[in-house]
Design a protein around this motif. Sequence first.
Motif, mmCIF file in Angstrom:
data_model
loop_
_atom_site.group_PDB
_atom_site.id
_atom_site.type_symbol
_atom_site.label_atom_id
_atom_site.label_comp_id
_atom_site.label_asym_id
_atom_site.label_seq_id
_atom_site.Cartn_x
_atom_site.Cartn_y
_atom_site.Cartn_z
ATOM 1 N N ASN A 107 30.323 71.489 15.348
ATOM 2 C CA ASN A 107 29.839 70.706 14.206
ATOM 3 C C ASN A 107 30.940 70.312 13.227
ATOM 4 O O ASN A 107 30.678 69.596 12.264
ATOM 5 C CB ASN A 107 28.762 71.497 13.448
ATOM 6 N N SER A 108 32.165 70.779 13.473
ATOM 7 C CA SER A 108 33.254 70.485 12.524
ATOM 8 C C SER A 108 33.869 69.121 12.792
ATOM 9 O O SER A 108 33.807 68.609 13.905
ATOM 10 C CB SER A 108 34.381 71.507 12.662
ATOM 11 N N GLU A 109 34.517 68.586 11.753
ATOM 12 C CA GLU A 109 35.397 67.435 11.935
ATOM 13 C C GLU A 109 36.679 67.944 12.590
ATOM 14 O O GLU A 109 37.043 69.117 12.427
ATOM 15 C CB GLU A 109 35.751 66.831 10.573
ATOM 16 N N GLN A 110 37.395 67.048 13.274
ATOM 17 C CA GLN A 110 38.680 67.460 13.836
ATOM 18 C C GLN A 110 39.682 67.680 12.707
ATOM 19 O O GLN A 110 39.687 66.928 11.735
ATOM 20 C CB GLN A 110 39.260 66.355 14.718
ATOM 21 N N GLU A 111 40.539 68.711 12.871
ATOM 22 C CA GLU A 111 41.675 68.867 11.962
ATOM 23 C C GLU A 111 42.870 68.185 12.637
ATOM 24 O O GLU A 111 43.304 68.610 13.714
ATOM 25 C CB GLU A 111 41.944 70.374 11.764
ATOM 26 N N HIS A 112 43.359 67.112 12.026
ATOM 27 C CA HIS A 112 44.446 66.343 12.655
ATOM 28 C C HIS A 112 45.818 66.831 12.201
ATOM 29 O O HIS A 112 45.977 67.285 11.087
ATOM 30 C CB HIS A 112 44.301 64.855 12.303
ATOM 31 N N PHE A 113 46.796 66.674 13.083
ATOM 32 C CA PHE A 113 48.174 67.070 12.769
ATOM 33 C C PHE A 113 49.094 65.860 12.874
ATOM 34 O O PHE A 113 48.736 64.867 13.517
ATOM 35 C CB PHE A 113 48.623 68.166 13.745
ATOM 36 N N PRO A 114 50.288 65.961 12.251
ATOM 37 C CA PRO A 114 51.202 64.804 12.313
ATOM 38 C C PRO A 114 51.539 64.440 13.770
ATOM 39 O O PRO A 114 51.643 65.329 14.622
ATOM 40 C CB PRO A 114 52.449 65.297 11.578
ATOM 41 N N VAL A 115 51.710 63.151 14.026
ATOM 42 C CA VAL A 115 52.058 62.680 15.376
ATOM 43 C C VAL A 115 53.423 63.260 15.760
ATOM 44 O O VAL A 115 54.339 63.314 14.943
ATOM 45 C CB VAL A 115 52.116 61.130 15.400
ATOM 46 N N VAL A 116 53.526 63.733 17.006
ATOM 47 C CA VAL A 116 54.760 64.335 17.506
ATOM 48 C C VAL A 116 55.494 63.314 18.384
ATOM 49 O O VAL A 116 54.882 62.694 19.259
ATOM 50 C CB VAL A 116 54.392 65.582 18.373
ATOM 51 N N GLN A 117 56.789 63.125 18.155
ATOM 52 C CA GLN A 117 57.597 62.280 19.046
ATOM 53 C C GLN A 117 58.018 63.153 20.229
ATOM 54 O O GLN A 117 58.707 64.167 20.017
ATOM 55 C CB GLN A 117 58.867 61.786 18.336
ATOM 56 N N LEU A 141 41.923 73.115 21.079
ATOM 57 C CA LEU A 141 43.062 72.228 20.795
ATOM 58 C C LEU A 141 42.881 70.972 21.631
ATOM 59 O O LEU A 141 42.655 71.041 22.842
ATOM 60 C CB LEU A 141 44.378 72.919 21.175
ATOM 61 N N ILE A 142 42.988 69.802 20.964
ATOM 62 C CA ILE A 142 42.806 68.536 21.660
ATOM 63 C C ILE A 142 44.123 67.776 21.606
ATOM 64 O O ILE A 142 44.771 67.762 20.554
ATOM 65 C CB ILE A 142 41.669 67.758 20.961
ATOM 66 N N GLY A 143 44.537 67.182 22.719
ATOM 67 C CA GLY A 143 45.822 66.484 22.715
ATOM 68 C C GLY A 143 45.793 65.209 23.529
ATOM 69 O O GLY A 143 45.191 65.149 24.602
ATOM 70 N N ILE A 195 53.498 72.169 20.792
ATOM 71 C CA ILE A 195 52.203 72.784 20.446
ATOM 72 C C ILE A 195 52.430 73.967 19.489
ATOM 73 O O ILE A 195 51.712 74.129 18.505
ATOM 74 C CB ILE A 195 51.446 73.228 21.712
ATOM 75 N N LYS A 196 53.481 74.774 19.754
ATOM 76 C CA LYS A 196 53.774 75.918 18.866
ATOM 77 C C LYS A 196 53.976 75.448 17.440
ATOM 78 O O LYS A 196 53.412 75.992 16.499
ATOM 79 C CB LYS A 196 55.035 76.645 19.359
ATOM 80 N N LEU A 197 54.778 74.387 17.268
ATOM 81 C CA LEU A 197 55.043 73.883 15.910
ATOM 82 C C LEU A 197 53.756 73.353 15.274
ATOM 83 O O LEU A 197 53.481 73.586 14.096
ATOM 84 C CB LEU A 197 56.096 72.765 15.950
ATOM 85 N N THR A 198 52.940 72.686 16.080
ATOM 86 C CA THR A 198 51.674 72.149 15.570
ATOM 87 C C THR A 198 50.759 73.291 15.119
ATOM 88 O O THR A 198 50.157 73.226 14.045
ATOM 89 C CB THR A 198 50.982 71.317 16.675
ATOM 90 N N LEU A 199 50.712 74.361 15.917
ATOM 91 C CA LEU A 199 49.807 75.464 15.592
ATOM 92 C C LEU A 199 50.245 76.227 14.340
ATOM 93 O O LEU A 199 49.426 76.836 13.656
ATOM 94 C CB LEU A 199 49.677 76.422 16.778
#
Length: 340
Positions: free
Chosen positions: A34-44, A16-18, A55-59
């Motif tokens: 070797n994978s591309e990053q899987e991006h998640f919506p920006v968190v306020q 997990l990268i943040g 992080i829980k919601l993101t996961l």
Amino acid sequence: MPELNHSDAPQPFPILIGDIGGTNARFSILADANSEQEHFPVVQTANFETIDDAIKLTLEKSKVQPRSAILAMAGPVQGDEIPLTNCDWVIRPKTMIANLGIEDVLIINDFEAQALAIAEVADDHRESIGETSENNAASRAVLGPGTGLGVAGLIHTQHQWIPVPGEGGHIDLGPRSERDLQIWPYLEAIEGRISAEQVICGRGLQNLYHAICKADGIEPSLKEPADITTHALAGTNKQAEETLTLFVTYLGRVAGDIAMIFMARGGVYLSGGISQKILPALQKPEFRAAFEDKAPHTEMMKTIPTHVVTHPLAALSGLASYARKPASFGLATEGRRWRR
Ligand SMILES: Nc1ncnc2c1ncn2[C@@H]1O[C@H](COP(=O)(O)OP(=O)(O)OP(=O)(O)O)[C@@H](O)[C@H]1O
């Protein structure tokens, strides 16, 4: 019981990268090297009581469960409870390990992440200022005017990139021209001192604009940093125009100093929220002229490239580069890596 543990073993994938800012937190997951990053919506950050909740919601949206985490944050990393500058979150790596199913957490400084990001920048993720040739294996530096002025070096040695974070935004900034001498008495100081960050950041734009208005005997009419740069770029306010011209001049002056300190022949990169927004002003002659005006080293300075980083998620891309190839970077993990 998770412990502070500065093992040099690579962190296990998925990672997990943040990038945790005062206002926004951005997350991605790297399934393997070797994978591309899987991006998640920006968190306020204001919408979540704790970073663990965010992080829980993101996961919940992720296809994979991370085994480790690398997080970059504004502020010094010290102890087991790390408060963020400009927001209420406190990072508690031990609690993360206990509650989030993660076994290994590394926390670094946000400008170290920016430094990691400039080791490899594709041409379509940067705009060059001035004409110089590349020197790929040489040290670099990054300066980011945003809420503050972040500065870091990226030393190239022994086939490794070594990020060097510091407090370079707080070096003294002195007057040089006749006009500087007229303006300086009106700049708001910090404990009697004009540091670079008093002028070269969002708040600094306001400080400089007010000082110019006072020097000209004019009542300031513009409030926000964005109002000042918008009027300056549109050519609709004389004091705003001079503010932006002097802002890029001083940014060039400080960027040149930082380049000399790190002998950054590989180039100086401008990141942060403001650089991209004032690109047309940076492309005018003043920035490069101030950058190169470093007698007795003017000829050397002319060979050092300068770029604006235009990657929208530069810090995440820097962290991902490190996660993929940790051995390519001499990143110190002492006192900031926790493992189960
Ligand atoms: N168009 C603009 N021109 C000049 N300054 C601007 C403009 N838009 C925003 N700013 C200023 O930029 C600063 C915010 O910078 P930035 O976007 O880098 O955010 P940050 O808080 O430093 O980083 P993060 O997003 O990681 O929390 C604020 O001071 C803001 O007023």
